[in-house]
Scaffold this active site. Structure first.
Site, PDB file in Angstrom:
ATOM      1  N   ASP A  57      60.628  42.008  42.424  1.00 13.26           N
ATOM      2  CA  ASP A  57      60.010  43.320  42.265  1.00 13.26           C
ATOM      3  C   ASP A  57      58.987  43.186  41.147  1.00 13.26           C
ATOM      4  O   ASP A  57      59.350  43.067  39.968  1.00 13.26           O
ATOM      5  CB  ASP A  57      61.071  44.362  41.909  1.00 13.26           C
ATOM      6  CG  ASP A  57      60.493  45.743  41.654  1.00 13.26           C
ATOM      7  OD1 ASP A  57      59.254  45.904  41.704  1.00 13.26           O
ATOM      8  OD2 ASP A  57      61.284  46.677  41.378  1.00 13.26           O
ATOM      9  N   VAL A  58      57.704  43.184  41.498  1.00 14.19           N
ATOM     10  CA  VAL A  58      56.677  42.900  40.495  1.00 14.19           C
ATOM     11  C   VAL A  58      56.509  44.031  39.483  1.00 14.19           C
ATOM     12  O   VAL A  58      55.805  43.859  38.484  1.00 14.19           O
ATOM     13  CB  VAL A  58      55.313  42.572  41.149  1.00 14.19           C
ATOM     14  CG1 VAL A  58      55.419  41.335  42.029  1.00 14.19           C
ATOM     15  CG2 VAL A  58      54.765  43.761  41.923  1.00 14.19           C
ATOM     16  N   ASN A  84      48.567  39.935  44.791  1.00 20.33           N
ATOM     17  CA  ASN A  84      48.300  40.598  46.062  1.00 20.33           C
ATOM     18  C   ASN A  84      49.194  41.798  46.347  1.00 20.33           C
ATOM     19  O   ASN A  84      48.816  42.681  47.115  1.00 20.33           O
ATOM     20  CB  ASN A  84      48.452  39.563  47.186  1.00 20.33           C
ATOM     21  CG  ASN A  84      48.456  40.170  48.559  1.00 20.33           C
ATOM     22  OD1 ASN A  84      47.445  40.710  49.015  1.00 20.33           O
ATOM     23  ND2 ASN A  84      49.601  40.116  49.225  1.00 20.33           N
ATOM     24  N   TYR A 152      45.932  55.496  45.049  1.00 18.32           N
ATOM     25  CA  TYR A 152      45.486  54.167  45.460  1.00 18.32           C
ATOM     26  C   TYR A 152      44.101  53.865  44.900  1.00 18.32           C
ATOM     27  O   TYR A 152      43.859  52.792  44.335  1.00 18.32           O
ATOM     28  CB  TYR A 152      45.478  54.079  46.981  1.00 18.32           C
ATOM     29  CG  TYR A 152      45.120  52.727  47.526  1.00 18.32           C
ATOM     30  CD1 TYR A 152      46.061  51.703  47.567  1.00 18.32           C
ATOM     31  CD2 TYR A 152      43.839  52.463  48.018  1.00 18.32           C
ATOM     32  CE1 TYR A 152      45.741  50.450  48.078  1.00 18.32           C
ATOM     33  CE2 TYR A 152      43.511  51.220  48.524  1.00 18.32           C
ATOM     34  CZ  TYR A 152      44.466  50.214  48.552  1.00 18.32           C
ATOM     35  OH  TYR A 152      44.136  48.967  49.056  1.00 18.32           O
ATOM     36  N   LYS A 156      43.119  50.927  42.188  1.00 20.40           N
ATOM     37  CA  LYS A 156      42.249  49.816  42.540  1.00 20.40           C
ATOM     38  C   LYS A 156      40.992  49.780  41.666  1.00 20.40           C
ATOM     39  O   LYS A 156      40.470  48.694  41.373  1.00 20.40           O
ATOM     40  CB  LYS A 156      41.894  49.879  44.024  1.00 20.40           C
ATOM     41  CG  LYS A 156      43.071  49.582  44.941  1.00 20.40           C
ATOM     42  CD  LYS A 156      43.659  48.200  44.676  1.00 20.40           C
ATOM     43  CE  LYS A 156      44.737  47.830  45.671  1.00 20.40           C
ATOM     44  NZ  LYS A 156      45.273  46.461  45.455  1.00 20.40           N
TER      45      LYS A 156
END
Length: 247
Positions: A57-58, A84, A152, A156
């Site tokens: 789990d990043v 990613n 999102y 980003k």
């Protein structure tokens, strides 16, 4: 690249799986990270060669540290991080977006990317030979938004700042950082595009996609440059998708 080691997050499907397979074809040794063990093992099998699957789990600093410790314990170093892992979240009007929905997207797309980059940076700085490369997966949304995508899009845009800071701070240690901004690669995440997605004028319309293998080849090209050369930003997109005219 037979002695080079790459950590790929979000490796269980989509862009991550395609990049893992492309790097493996070039002789890279792989450390594959993702939340679900079974898809990671499937990617490892498809990639062939030397591949270590590490369920991760990043968004968890302890799990990220364990990932990179496992990479060094197995292969001795880290030469590449393909950062990613990410998620879009459900399309939601700004006024209806819940705090937990916001946090889930930002924690994965931004905080997770930071934690992995930080852990990779530490190893690359200390290892000998010194240095390595970090490639962040941005998005077309790092340039222009889709409707009802505030979490999102914000995350980003922030990844672009992360890329720039890593590139600057990595210079003394031979750590290069670049970003690939992808538009409409054909994966499970973009499957709905052929049926139709919301446009800037409110219409629902289908959008063209491109082969995810074209993304993977671009990442491999970035990865295999000598550390004296870098592609700081590149955009790979379906030619006819609404991007230049999205707004």
């Amino acid at each position: 690249m037979s002695d080079q080691v790459a950590v790929v997050t979000g490796a269980g499907s989509g862009v991550g799986r395609a990049v893992a397979r492309e790097l493996a074809a070039g002789g890279w040794r792989l450390v594959l990270a993702g939340r679900r063990p079974e898809p990671l093992e499937e990617t490892a099998g498809l990639a062939g060669g030397e591949a270590l699957a590490v369920p991760t789990d990043v968004t968890d600093p302890v799990a990220v540290e364990a990932l990179f410790r496992a990479a060094v314990d197995r292969f001795g170093r880290v030469d590449l991080l393909f950062n990613n892992a990410g998620a879009f979240g459900p399309p939601t009007p700004v006024e209806d977006l819940g705090y937990e929905e916001w946090r889930a997207v930002v924690d994965l797309n931004l905080t997770g990317a930071f934690l992995c980059a930080q852990a990779a940076f530490r190893r690359m700085k200390e290892q000998r030979p010194q240095g390595g490369r970090i490639i962040n997966n941005g998005s077309i949304s790092a340039h222009v938004p889709r409707p009802q995508s505030i979490a999102y899009t914000a995350s980003k845009h922030a990844v672009t700042g992360l890329t720039r800071s890593l590139g600057l701070d990595g210079r003394p240690y031979r750590i290069a950082c670049g970003q690939i901004d992808i538009g409409n690669a054909a994966t499970d995440m973009t499957a709905a595009m052929s049926a139709g997605v919301r446009q800037a004028d409110g219409r629902i319309a289908p959008e063209p996609t491109m082969d995810v293998a074209d993304v993977a080849r671009t990442v491999r090209h970035m990865a295999e440059l000598p550390l004296e050369a870098n592609i700081p930003f590149t955009t790979v997109m379906a030619t006819a998708m609404p991007y230049l005219g999205r707004g």
